[in-house]
Design a protein around this motif. Structure first.
Motif, short mmCIF file in Angstrom:
data_model
loop_
_atom_site.label_atom_id
_atom_site.label_comp_id
_atom_site.label_asym_id
_atom_site.label_seq_id
_atom_site.Cartn_x
_atom_site.Cartn_y
_atom_site.Cartn_z
N ALA A 156 58.79 -10.94 19.25
CA ALA A 156 60.17 -10.75 19.72
C ALA A 156 60.36 -11.27 21.14
CB ALA A 156 60.53 -9.26 19.64
N SER A 157 59.27 -11.22 21.94
CA SER A 157 59.38 -11.67 23.34
C SER A 157 59.62 -13.18 23.45
CB SER A 157 58.12 -11.29 24.11
OG SER A 157 56.97 -11.88 23.53
N GLN A 158 59.37 -13.92 22.36
CA GLN A 158 59.61 -15.37 22.37
C GLN A 158 60.96 -15.74 21.76
OE1 GLN A 158 55.69 -16.32 20.49
NE2 GLN A 158 55.56 -17.87 22.07
N CYS A 159 61.60 -14.77 21.10
CA CYS A 159 62.85 -15.08 20.39
C CYS A 159 63.99 -15.44 21.34
CB CYS A 159 63.23 -13.92 19.47
SG CYS A 159 62.16 -13.83 18.02
N GLY A 160 63.99 -14.85 22.53
CA GLY A 160 65.03 -15.16 23.51
C GLY A 160 65.02 -16.63 23.87
N SER A 161 63.81 -17.18 24.08
CA SER A 161 63.68 -18.61 24.41
C SER A 161 64.11 -19.48 23.24
CB SER A 161 62.23 -18.94 24.78
OG SER A 161 61.80 -18.12 25.83
N LEU A 162 63.83 -18.98 22.03
CA LEU A 162 64.17 -19.74 20.83
C LEU A 162 65.69 -19.78 20.62
CD1 LEU A 162 63.00 -21.21 18.38
CD2 LEU A 162 62.75 -19.02 17.23
N ILE A 163 66.35 -18.69 20.96
CA ILE A 163 67.81 -18.65 20.82
C ILE A 163 68.48 -19.41 21.97
CG2 ILE A 163 69.83 -17.09 20.84
CD1 ILE A 163 67.87 -15.00 19.46
N GLY A 164 67.93 -19.25 23.17
CA GLY A 164 68.49 -19.93 24.34
C GLY A 164 69.71 -19.21 24.89
N LYS A 165 70.10 -19.59 26.07
CA LYS A 165 71.24 -18.95 26.73
C LYS A 165 72.50 -19.19 25.92
CE LYS A 165 72.68 -18.14 31.49
NZ LYS A 165 72.56 -18.59 32.88
N GLY A 166 73.11 -18.09 25.50
CA GLY A 166 74.35 -18.20 24.71
C GLY A 166 74.14 -18.90 23.38
N GLY A 167 72.90 -18.88 22.87
CA GLY A 167 72.59 -19.52 21.58
C GLY A 167 72.46 -21.03 21.67
N ASP A 202 66.82 -7.48 14.15
CA ASP A 202 65.90 -6.35 14.26
C ASP A 202 64.45 -6.80 14.13
OD1 ASP A 202 68.00 -4.53 14.45
OD2 ASP A 202 68.20 -4.42 12.26
N MET A 203 63.59 -6.02 14.74
CA MET A 203 62.15 -6.30 14.60
C MET A 203 61.67 -5.84 13.23
SD MET A 203 60.48 -5.68 18.35
CE MET A 203 61.47 -4.41 19.08
N LEU A 204 60.65 -6.48 12.74
CA LEU A 204 60.06 -6.09 11.45
C LEU A 204 59.43 -4.71 11.62
CD1 LEU A 204 58.62 -9.60 10.69
CD2 LEU A 204 60.15 -8.37 9.14
N PRO A 205 59.40 -3.90 10.53
CA PRO A 205 58.92 -2.52 10.65
C PRO A 205 57.55 -2.39 11.33
CG PRO A 205 59.79 -2.93 8.46
CD PRO A 205 59.78 -4.24 9.16
N ASN A 206 57.45 -1.40 12.20
CA ASN A 206 56.19 -1.05 12.89
C ASN A 206 55.54 -2.23 13.61
OD1 ASN A 206 56.39 1.60 11.75
ND2 ASN A 206 55.62 0.74 9.84
N SER A 207 56.36 -3.12 14.17
CA SER A 207 55.81 -4.28 14.88
C SER A 207 56.74 -4.67 16.02
CB SER A 207 55.68 -5.47 13.91
OG SER A 207 56.95 -6.08 13.68
N THR A 208 56.28 -5.67 16.80
CA THR A 208 57.15 -6.23 17.85
C THR A 208 57.43 -7.69 17.49
OG1 THR A 208 55.23 -6.79 19.19
CG2 THR A 208 56.29 -4.68 19.66
N GLU A 209 57.55 -7.97 16.20
CA GLU A 209 57.82 -9.34 15.73
C GLU A 209 59.15 -9.38 14.97
OE1 GLU A 209 53.74 -11.65 15.16
OE2 GLU A 209 54.05 -10.18 13.58
#
Length: 347
Positions: free
Chosen positions: A107-118, A137-144
């Motif tokens: 999940a910590s890399q998803c922000g970079s993948l989406i980028g500012k304002g998508g 949402d993150m997958l159950p019991n994970s931070t992915e």
């Protein structure tokens, strides 16, 4: 510049990409006797591992230099397209559905993948022609999170290349708890105040209950009734399989009689006797016989408690059933005694 290096495979970086697949997709990747995945490994040079377990979803991990990863992805994308083409030959559908892959990304890399304002995800969509969706949402019991890519195989390959660039430029922050698919949901049944799930031919205590039982087994001193040498937490063999005291054969759960053919060839019934101190018999019987009835139901054994005899400080308990039934009844009785004695602070 970095992107072109990655695309040409000139960047000598080892990456790990995780894919989430349904059982049918995994079967397609493995192929008959594992021939397809073996070919993919040999031709791409990437390591391809598939998670174990009878789960509806499996994790496919692809590791290697970037060029090896892209080759493996290309082979998977083309294999899925081949499957779609084959399935369409038997259907009346006129439009060909796109190939879809689901990546599992911290999940910590998803922000970079989406980028500012998508902006980044929009750029990837436009330049590759693939559809890209990042789960909210993150997958159950994970931070992915799941990142779904769909399109033609070529569009998917280009899209994966661009995602790899982003992942290389923005490594994960902090610890990542990887997503582990859970086994197919099984019915939960209740017997004797205990919740169980069905796995194969066994009734397994429900995860929450299992933790409690495990703690009980690990923390408490096994209490053996007077004159007995049987361990309090036995490992038994039933139908050719070993099971510990926290795993009950289904035959012990009377709600599901005869659900497991392998257990029908049980050894003949035998009888075992225990001697219990009078002052502890109450915790085994329970209020209005509730505890002893639970033990009977869970173990499948017949249990008779002799009447108190004058001048004796002990009571006789007779257990009748198969060796497995008897051992399970013994364990449940011992567990009751252990919790009672421990609760009194005597141990």
């Amino acid at each position: 510049e970095m992107e072109s290096k990655v695309s040409e495979g000139g960047l000598n970086v080892t990456l790990t990409i995780r894919l989430l697949m349904h059982g049918k997709e995994v079967g397609s990747i493995i192929g008959k006797k594992g021939e397809t995945v073996k070919k993919m490994r040999e031709e791409s040079g990437a390591r391809i591992n598939i998670s174990e377990g009878n789960c509806p979803e499996r994790i496919v991990t692809i590791t290697g230099p970037t060029d090896a990863i892209f080759k493996a992805f290309a082979m998977i994308a083309y294999k899925f397209e081949e499957d779609i083409t084959n399935s369409m030959s038997n259907s009346t559908a006129t439009s060909k559905p796109p190939v879809t892959l689901r990546l599992v990304v911290p999940a910590s890399q998803c922000g970079s993948l989406i980028g500012k304002g998508g902006s980044k995800i929009k750029e990837i969509r436009e330049s590759t022609g693939a559809q890209v969706q990042v789960a909210g949402d993150m997958l159950p019991n994970s931070t992915e999170r799941a990142v779904t890519i769909s399109g033609t195989p070529d569009a998917i390959i280009q899209c994966v290349k661009q995602i790899c660039v982003v992942m290389l430029e923005s490594p994960p922050k902090g610890a990542t708890i990887p997503y582990r698919p859970k086994p197919a949901s099984t019915p939960v049944i209740f017997a004797g105040g205990q919740a169980y799930t069905i796995q194969g031919q066994y009734a397994i205590p429900h995860p929450d209950q299992l933790t409690k039982l495990h703690q009980l087994a690990m923390q408490q001193t096994p209490f053996t009734p007077l004159g007995q040498t049987t361990p309090a937490f036995p490992v038994l063999t039933v139908a050719g399989k070993q099971w510990s005291s926290t795993v009950l054969p289904l035959k012990a759960v009377t709600i599901f009689p005869c659900i497991c053919p392998g257990l029908d060839a049980s050894p003949p019934a035998s009888t075992h006797e225990l001697t219990i101190p009078n002052d502890l018999i109450g915790c085994i019987i329970g209020r209005q016989g509730t505890k002893i009835n639970e033990i009977r139901q869970m173990s499948g054994a017949q249990i008779k408690i002799a009447n108190a005899t004058e001048g004796s400080s002990e009571r006789q308990i007779t257990i009748t059933g198969t060796p497995a039934n008897i051992s399970l009844a013994q364990y449940l009785i011992n567990a009751r005694l252990t919790s009672e004695v421990t609760g009194m602070g005597a141990l």
